[in-house]
Scaffold this motif. Structure first.
Motif, PDB file in Angstrom:
ATOM      1  N   ALA A 146       0.811  -1.218   0.000  1.00  0.00           N
ATOM      2  CA  ALA A 146       0.000   0.000   0.000  1.00  0.00           C
ATOM      3  C   ALA A 146       0.843   1.266   0.000  1.00  0.00           C
ATOM      4  O   ALA A 146       0.466   2.265  -0.625  1.00  0.00           O
ATOM      5  N   ASN A 147       1.974   1.251   0.698  1.00  0.00           N
ATOM      6  CA  ASN A 147       2.841   2.434   0.696  1.00  0.00           C
ATOM      7  C   ASN A 147       3.338   2.727  -0.714  1.00  0.00           C
ATOM      8  O   ASN A 147       3.325   3.876  -1.166  1.00  0.00           O
ATOM      9  N   ALA A 148       3.781   1.682  -1.410  1.00  0.00           N
ATOM     10  CA  ALA A 148       4.289   1.862  -2.762  1.00  0.00           C
ATOM     11  C   ALA A 148       3.179   2.316  -3.703  1.00  0.00           C
ATOM     12  O   ALA A 148       3.408   3.157  -4.583  1.00  0.00           O
ATOM     13  N   GLN A 149       1.982   1.786  -3.535  1.00  0.00           N
ATOM     14  CA  GLN A 149       0.852   2.203  -4.364  1.00  0.00           C
ATOM     15  C   GLN A 149       0.549   3.689  -4.159  1.00  0.00           C
ATOM     16  O   GLN A 149       0.269   4.420  -5.110  1.00  0.00           O
ATOM     17  N   TYR A 150       0.624   4.117  -2.925  1.00  0.00           N
ATOM     18  CA  TYR A 150       0.404   5.525  -2.578  1.00  0.00           C
ATOM     19  C   TYR A 150       1.435   6.423  -3.260  1.00  0.00           C
ATOM     20  O   TYR A 150       1.091   7.417  -3.921  1.00  0.00           O
ATOM     21  N   TYR A 151       2.716   6.066  -3.116  1.00  0.00           N
ATOM     22  CA  TYR A 151       3.778   6.875  -3.710  1.00  0.00           C
ATOM     23  C   TYR A 151       3.717   6.838  -5.232  1.00  0.00           C
ATOM     24  O   TYR A 151       3.950   7.855  -5.900  1.00  0.00           O
ATOM     25  N   LEU A 152       3.412   5.675  -5.799  1.00  0.00           N
ATOM     26  CA  LEU A 152       3.327   5.559  -7.248  1.00  0.00           C
ATOM     27  C   LEU A 152       2.176   6.410  -7.782  1.00  0.00           C
ATOM     28  O   LEU A 152       2.302   7.040  -8.842  1.00  0.00           O
ATOM     29  N   GLY A 153       1.081   6.446  -7.037  1.00  0.00           N
ATOM     30  CA  GLY A 153      -0.043   7.287  -7.431  1.00  0.00           C
ATOM     31  C   GLY A 153       0.361   8.752  -7.541  1.00  0.00           C
ATOM     32  O   GLY A 153       0.003   9.430  -8.521  1.00  0.00           O
ATOM     33  N   PHE A 154       1.130   9.232  -6.592  1.00  0.00           N
ATOM     34  CA  PHE A 154       1.567  10.624  -6.631  1.00  0.00           C
ATOM     35  C   PHE A 154       2.625  10.872  -7.701  1.00  0.00           C
ATOM     36  O   PHE A 154       2.713  11.976  -8.245  1.00  0.00           O
ATOM     37  N   ARG A 155       3.432   9.857  -8.010  1.00  0.00           N
ATOM     38  CA  ARG A 155       4.403  10.047  -9.093  1.00  0.00           C
ATOM     39  C   ARG A 155       3.664  10.234 -10.423  1.00  0.00           C
ATOM     40  O   ARG A 155       4.060  11.059 -11.245  1.00  0.00           O
ATOM     41  N   GLN A 168      -3.927   6.625 -14.210  1.00  0.00           N
ATOM     42  CA  GLN A 168      -3.030   5.736 -13.470  1.00  0.00           C
ATOM     43  C   GLN A 168      -2.849   6.214 -12.031  1.00  0.00           C
ATOM     44  O   GLN A 168      -2.802   5.405 -11.099  1.00  0.00           O
ATOM     45  N   ALA A 169      -2.765   7.515 -11.850  1.00  0.00           N
ATOM     46  CA  ALA A 169      -2.630   8.066 -10.497  1.00  0.00           C
ATOM     47  C   ALA A 169      -3.816   7.674  -9.640  1.00  0.00           C
ATOM     48  O   ALA A 169      -3.664   7.234  -8.492  1.00  0.00           O
ATOM     49  N   HIS A 170      -5.019   7.825 -10.196  1.00  0.00           N
ATOM     50  CA  HIS A 170      -6.244   7.502  -9.463  1.00  0.00           C
ATOM     51  C   HIS A 170      -6.325   6.008  -9.167  1.00  0.00           C
ATOM     52  O   HIS A 170      -6.706   5.601  -8.064  1.00  0.00           O
ATOM     53  N   MET A 171      -5.953   5.187 -10.157  1.00  0.00           N
ATOM     54  CA  MET A 171      -6.012   3.744  -9.954  1.00  0.00           C
ATOM     55  C   MET A 171      -5.131   3.297  -8.801  1.00  0.00           C
ATOM     56  O   MET A 171      -5.571   2.577  -7.902  1.00  0.00           O
ATOM     57  N   TRP A 172      -3.843   3.737  -8.804  1.00  0.00           N
ATOM     58  CA  TRP A 172      -2.924   3.301  -7.759  1.00  0.00           C
ATOM     59  C   TRP A 172      -3.301   3.877  -6.402  1.00  0.00           C
ATOM     60  O   TRP A 172      -3.211   3.203  -5.377  1.00  0.00           O
TER      61      TRP A 172
END
Length: 229
Positions: A146-155, A168-172
């Motif tokens: 979940a942490n990685a999904q959160y950071y990937l969403g913001f990237r 993609q941001a919204h999905m992650w």
């Protein structure tokens, strides 16, 4: 430890973990480290926690390697980098953190992969590289971290290391929002922020993608230990 078949008793858990750890069992060493880190059944002591964690990590336990990396990032329980500087900042050693995260990530351990993404994103212990940060965040996110999904969403939202892509941001971020704890609260707020920049059609597509998403399974050799921190 769990109170299964017997009353929960952290002191007894520590006794048996220690008996096994002293015989060299890597999983027991890692679990005993966690008991000292959390103060379960023993007085909390980060230095002793790191000592047992290192024994486990040196035997190749990926969870212990990741935890040891995190200890070097936080500076808790690890040796000081600079003689006489009695402050937590002086204890941090990003080079060592990167080294131990890398060992665990080589075993496809998701939390360590996320840790490497963090190191590359901030330039801690390595040259800053947003593209490399995204690569490691993605590896962890695809396993369901979940942490990685959160950071990937913001990237994806900021276009750092990848082209800006609100879908993609919204999905992650949506996947991260399914988690529990503080990360869930942050992801829910992030999801609202991202949605403000999207059309209804884009939001619908992002929801479809998150609904169809399945985590990538880690290799069967990835270690599983009962106690986490």
């Amino acid at each position: 430890y769990y109170g299964r078949g017997v009353p929960r008793d952290y002191g007894e858990a520590v006794r048996w973990y220690r008996a096994s750890a002293e015989q060299g069992d890597a999983t027991a060493q890692y679990n005993l480290s966690n008991m000292y880190h959390l103060g379960h059944g023993v007085r909390r002591d980060d230095a002793i926690a790191v000592r047992w964690c290192r024994k486990s990590a040196e035997q190749g336990d990926a969870a212990a390697q990741c935890s040891l990396g995190a200890s070097y990032v936080s500076g808790k329980g690890v040796p000081w980098d600079y003689l006489g500087m009695a402050c937590q900042r002086a204890q941090r050693n990003y080079g060592e953190a990167f080294r131990w995260y890398s060992k665990a990530a080589a075993q496809d351990y998701a939390a360590a992969e996320c840790g490497l993404g963090f190191m590359y994103y901030h330039g801690y212990g390595v040259q800053q590289d947003f593209t490399e940060a995204v690569r490691w965040y993605r590896k962890a996110a695809e396993q369901g971290d979940a942490n990685a999904q959160y950071y990937l969403g913001f990237r994806y939202y900021n276009g750092q290391g990848v082209p800006r892509d609100y879908v993609q941001a919204h999905m992650w971020m949506s996947l991260a929002a399914r988690a529990t704890g503080k990360q869930n609260d942050d992801a829910v707020s992030g999801l609202d922020l991202i949605a403000k920049n999207m059309t209804p059609e884009q939001i619908a597509e992002a929801k479809r993608l998150s609904g169809e998403w399945k985590p990538r399974e880690a290799p069967a050799t990835a270690p599983e230990n009962p106690v986490r921190w």
